[in-house]
Motif scaffolding. Structure first.
Motif, mmCIF file in Angstrom:
data_model
loop_
_atom_site.group_PDB
_atom_site.id
_atom_site.type_symbol
_atom_site.label_atom_id
_atom_site.label_comp_id
_atom_site.label_asym_id
_atom_site.label_seq_id
_atom_site.Cartn_x
_atom_site.Cartn_y
_atom_site.Cartn_z
ATOM 1 N N PHE A 113 0.692 -1.237 0.249
ATOM 2 C CA PHE A 113 0.000 0.394 0.446
ATOM 3 C C PHE A 113 0.652 1.353 -0.315
ATOM 4 N N THR A 114 2.447 1.351 0.658
ATOM 5 C CA THR A 114 2.509 2.828 0.629
ATOM 6 C C THR A 114 3.695 2.320 -0.597
ATOM 7 N N ALA A 115 4.022 1.405 -1.268
ATOM 8 C CA ALA A 115 4.335 1.282 -1.706
ATOM 9 C C ALA A 115 4.028 1.979 -3.597
ATOM 10 N N MET A 116 2.454 1.079 -3.050
ATOM 11 C CA MET A 116 1.336 1.673 -4.561
ATOM 12 C C MET A 116 1.924 3.483 -3.872
ATOM 13 N N LEU A 117 1.257 4.030 -2.731
ATOM 14 C CA LEU A 117 1.798 5.661 -2.728
ATOM 15 C C LEU A 117 3.103 6.062 -3.796
ATOM 16 N N LEU A 118 4.027 5.664 -3.079
ATOM 17 C CA LEU A 118 4.786 6.383 -3.401
ATOM 18 C C LEU A 118 5.346 6.253 -4.707
ATOM 19 N N GLY A 119 4.655 5.021 -5.478
ATOM 20 C CA GLY A 119 4.991 4.836 -6.979
ATOM 21 C C GLY A 119 3.352 6.120 -7.172
ATOM 22 N N GLN A 120 2.929 6.360 -7.455
ATOM 23 C CA GLN A 120 2.121 7.458 -8.307
ATOM 24 C C GLN A 120 2.791 8.396 -7.067
ATOM 25 N N LEU A 121 3.189 8.864 -6.068
ATOM 26 C CA LEU A 121 4.619 10.335 -5.978
ATOM 27 C C LEU A 121 5.425 10.528 -7.050
ATOM 28 N N GLY A 122 6.125 9.163 -7.702
ATOM 29 C CA GLY A 122 7.195 9.343 -8.346
ATOM 30 C C GLY A 122 7.190 9.752 -9.799
ATOM 31 N N LEU A 123 5.485 9.424 -10.143
ATOM 32 C CA LEU A 123 5.197 9.615 -11.470
ATOM 33 C C LEU A 123 4.696 11.311 -11.430
ATOM 34 N N MET A 124 4.554 12.322 -10.445
ATOM 35 C CA MET A 124 3.745 13.575 -10.604
ATOM 36 C C MET A 124 4.731 14.499 -10.805
ATOM 37 N N LYS A 125 4.668 15.706 -10.911
ATOM 38 C CA LYS A 125 5.482 16.963 -11.442
ATOM 39 C C LYS A 125 5.365 18.001 -10.720
ATOM 40 N N GLU A 346 -3.307 3.327 -21.319
ATOM 41 C CA GLU A 346 -2.034 4.871 -20.417
ATOM 42 C C GLU A 346 -1.412 4.811 -19.250
ATOM 43 N N PHE A 347 -2.282 3.580 -18.536
ATOM 44 C CA PHE A 347 -1.659 3.700 -17.256
ATOM 45 C C PHE A 347 -0.769 3.001 -17.417
ATOM 46 N N PHE A 348 -0.266 1.674 -17.776
ATOM 47 C CA PHE A 348 0.519 0.525 -17.712
ATOM 48 C C PHE A 348 1.953 0.973 -18.388
ATOM 49 N N HIS A 349 1.332 1.969 -19.376
ATOM 50 C CA HIS A 349 3.070 2.747 -20.088
ATOM 51 C C HIS A 349 3.200 3.985 -19.557
ATOM 52 N N ARG A 350 2.546 4.628 -18.734
ATOM 53 C CA ARG A 350 2.526 5.831 -18.213
ATOM 54 C C ARG A 350 2.328 6.061 -16.838
ATOM 55 N N GLY A 351 1.511 5.437 -15.975
ATOM 56 C CA GLY A 351 1.817 5.552 -14.625
ATOM 57 C C GLY A 351 0.382 5.810 -14.504
ATOM 58 N N PRO A 352 -0.347 5.618 -13.239
ATOM 59 C CA PRO A 352 -1.349 5.912 -12.018
ATOM 60 C C PRO A 352 -2.260 6.950 -12.651
ATOM 61 N N MET A 353 -1.471 7.871 -13.258
ATOM 62 C CA MET A 353 -2.013 9.757 -12.944
ATOM 63 C C MET A 353 -3.221 9.607 -14.639
ATOM 64 N N TYR A 354 -2.674 8.552 -15.173
ATOM 65 C CA TYR A 354 -3.431 7.789 -16.817
ATOM 66 C C TYR A 354 -4.579 7.106 -16.066
ATOM 67 N N LEU A 355 -4.650 6.927 -15.404
ATOM 68 C CA LEU A 355 -6.480 6.097 -15.132
ATOM 69 C C LEU A 355 -7.154 6.690 -15.821
ATOM 70 N N LYS A 356 -7.820 5.934 -16.644
ATOM 71 C CA LYS A 356 -8.884 6.552 -17.358
ATOM 72 C C LYS A 356 -10.197 5.592 -16.897
ATOM 73 N N GLY A 357 -11.145 6.230 -17.174
ATOM 74 C CA GLY A 357 -12.629 6.081 -16.750
ATOM 75 C C GLY A 357 -13.282 4.663 -17.359
ATOM 76 N N LEU A 358 -13.386 3.771 -16.521
ATOM 77 C CA LEU A 358 -13.799 2.682 -16.775
ATOM 78 C C LEU A 358 -14.575 2.028 -16.000
ATOM 79 N N ASN A 359 -15.964 1.134 -16.834
ATOM 80 C CA ASN A 359 -17.183 0.601 -16.025
ATOM 81 C C ASN A 359 -17.120 -1.553 -16.069
ATOM 82 N N LEU A 360 -17.870 -1.956 -15.191
ATOM 83 C CA LEU A 360 -17.640 -3.027 -15.634
ATOM 84 C C LEU A 360 -18.214 -3.314 -17.035
ATOM 85 N N ARG A 361 -19.271 -2.971 -16.744
ATOM 86 C CA ARG A 361 -20.343 -3.424 -18.658
ATOM 87 C C ARG A 361 -19.058 -3.151 -19.732
ATOM 88 N N GLU A 362 -18.348 -2.565 -19.760
ATOM 89 C CA GLU A 362 -17.472 -2.187 -20.819
ATOM 90 C C GLU A 362 -16.401 -3.603 -21.198
#
Length: 467
Positions: A113-125, A346-362
């Motif tokens: 959980f901590t690593a996930m948060l730090l990973g997001q911080l590492g991608l922020m400008k 985009e999330f996998f290639h560029r990071g968590p800041m590029y997560l898109k809206g997605l729902n289960l039906r799609e």
């Protein structure tokens, strides 16, 4: 020439799918976590002597026994029909071996959980000073995702209280999960409120905020009259606000179990191939290979009576069904994970800041299964990504709500609206949310405030004072 099915034929097909105990068990397997699956396998091995966790011979001799096994095969087909009620059959994923050093041992949830948060911080400008302050804050969160340590205790010459306060509110609390780092449930609820889209806000904003700030301990019948009197709202508005507050998350790290004694083992790995493209690999490491114990098949041939023969046949069918169900479970997880990769590239290639809206039906429509199947598969299943370990449900419902609208498009439209406002009556952020919602941009008040600030546009009151 007539090509459609008659109503009677359709009803017959629908009625042919009977929820047998075996089918119910297979559906249950879909929603089990990795550890629960391992426990279920151990239970089946103990209860079914025909099931074994050892490599079996390449040939299956049961066909030589003159028994009626069609019912078991029918149930297996029923399970496939259930999963693919309007899609095609499952396809095998690409074969790819993960090197031993990439198979992580069970990972402590707190660390991931901590690593996930730090990973997001590492991608922020953000500036290095802000980044350092954010690291301090994240590393002092408790197991629920709250910051219980006073900022005064974390402050230093390089990181004063004012800087920590600014970074906590503007950076850390905007990480995923939203509101992480809140110092109290009141603050966490307010963060959620500020990030609600126009569609999600099912009660008057001022009433909801007023109850959170002043009446959080009085949301019962006794406090209702006081709430309506102080906030000058109707009883109906107060009840709507209370219902909305009770539906909010009480814990920032909800869904991220931070028990030091528990572990998370990824169900899938997202890894890059030599060409830099991501592959999805199921993690079967640690799961026993299940087979039919052929000694019981031989025993069935010389069974002394029908009862003994029937017992072995039942256990044989149960073993075959259990093996098939696990295979289908793994294939379904793989297909859902592959679909997530497709939608969230985009999330996998560029990071968590590029997560898109997605729902289960799609995803359900993409792979041809029912929406409930995707829901079961993404519950308590985890993915190892370059940015940390995430529950598969993490990939749904984020981004700009209502679709994968570009942030640039939203910012452009926001600037246009503000440039066209009446200078004598500047538009508030709440009014901007309503106007954007009418155009199909279902965004939160806080998002509008953030994007407005990104564009260098001051608040409504500041814009009016410039006149």
């Amino acid at each position: 020439m007539r090509t459609g099915m008659s109503l009677g034929q359709t009803q017959t097909l629908q009625q042919s799918l009977v929820m047998t105990p075996a089918l119910q068990q297979a559906i249950k397997l879909l929603q089990l976590s990795r550890l629960e699956l391992e426990e279920q396998i151990e239970t089946e091995l103990l209860e079914n002597p025909v099931l074994e966790a050892e490599p079996a011979d390449s040939t299956d001799e049961w066909d030589e026994v003159p028994a009626q096994v069609s019912e078991g095969e029918k149930e297996i087909n029923d399970f496939e029909n259930y999963l693919n009620s309007y899609g095609e059959n499952f396809s095998e994923g690409a074969s790819y071996e993960i090197p031993d050093d990439e198979y992580e041992t069970p990972i402590k949830n707190r660390e991931s959980f901590t690593a996930m948060l730090l990973g997001q911080l590492g991608l922020m400008k953000i500036g290095e000073e802000q980044r350092g302050a954010a690291y301090i804050l994240v590393n002092n969160l408790d197991e629920d995702g709250y910051l219980r340590v006073p900022l005064e205790e974390l402050a230093s010459e390089h990181y004063p209280v004012a800087l920590l306060e600014e970074v906590l509110v503007e950076v850390v609390q905007n990480l995923e999960p939203l509101g992480v780092g809140s110092r109290s449930i009141k603050e966490f609820l307010l963060v959620q409120l500020e990030n609600m889209s126009h569609r999600e806000l099912t009660a008057p904003y001022d009433v909801v905020r007023g109850i959170i700030e002043k009446f959080l301990e009085e949301m019962d019948k006794k406090g209702l009259k006081k709430i309506t009197r102080v906030l000058k709202c109707t009883e109906e508005e107060a009840l709507e606000a209370i219902a909305l507050i009770r539906d909010m998350e009480p814990v920032p790290a909800q869904g991220y179990v931070d028990d030091e004694n528990s572990t998370v083992i990824p169900d899938v790995y997202y890894v890059k191939d030599k060409d830099g493209q991501f592959l999805v690999l199921t993690n079967d490491d640690g799961l026993p290979r299940l087979n039919v114990n052929h000694s019981y098949i031989q025993l069935a041939k010389s069974a002394p009576d029908k009862e003994s023969y029937a017992y072995i046949e039942r256990k044989y069918q149960a073993a075959k069904w259990f093996i098939k169900s696990i295979e289908q479970r793994q294939k379904t997880i793989l297909r859902v994970a592959q679909s997530i990769l497709k939608f969230q590239s985009e999330f996998f290639h560029r990071g968590p800041m590029y997560l898109k809206g997605l729902n289960l039906r799609e995803v359900a429509d993409d792979i041809g299964v029912h929406e409930s199947t995707v829901s079961r598969v993404t519950t308590s299943k985890y993915a190892h990504t370059p940015y940390g370990i995430y529950e598969l449900k993490f990939f749904f419902g984020s981004g700009i709500k209502g679709g994968s609208l570009s942030v640039d498009v939203l910012k452009h439209r926001l600037r246009e609206i503000i440039e066209g406002e009446n200078p004598q009556k500047p538009l508030s952020d709440e009014k901007l949310v309503s106007m954007l919602a009418a155009e199909g941009f279902d965004v939160a008040r806080r998002t509008v405030a953030k994007y407005r600030a990104d564009l260098g546009i001051p608040t409504a009151s500041a814009r009016k004072n410039k006149l």
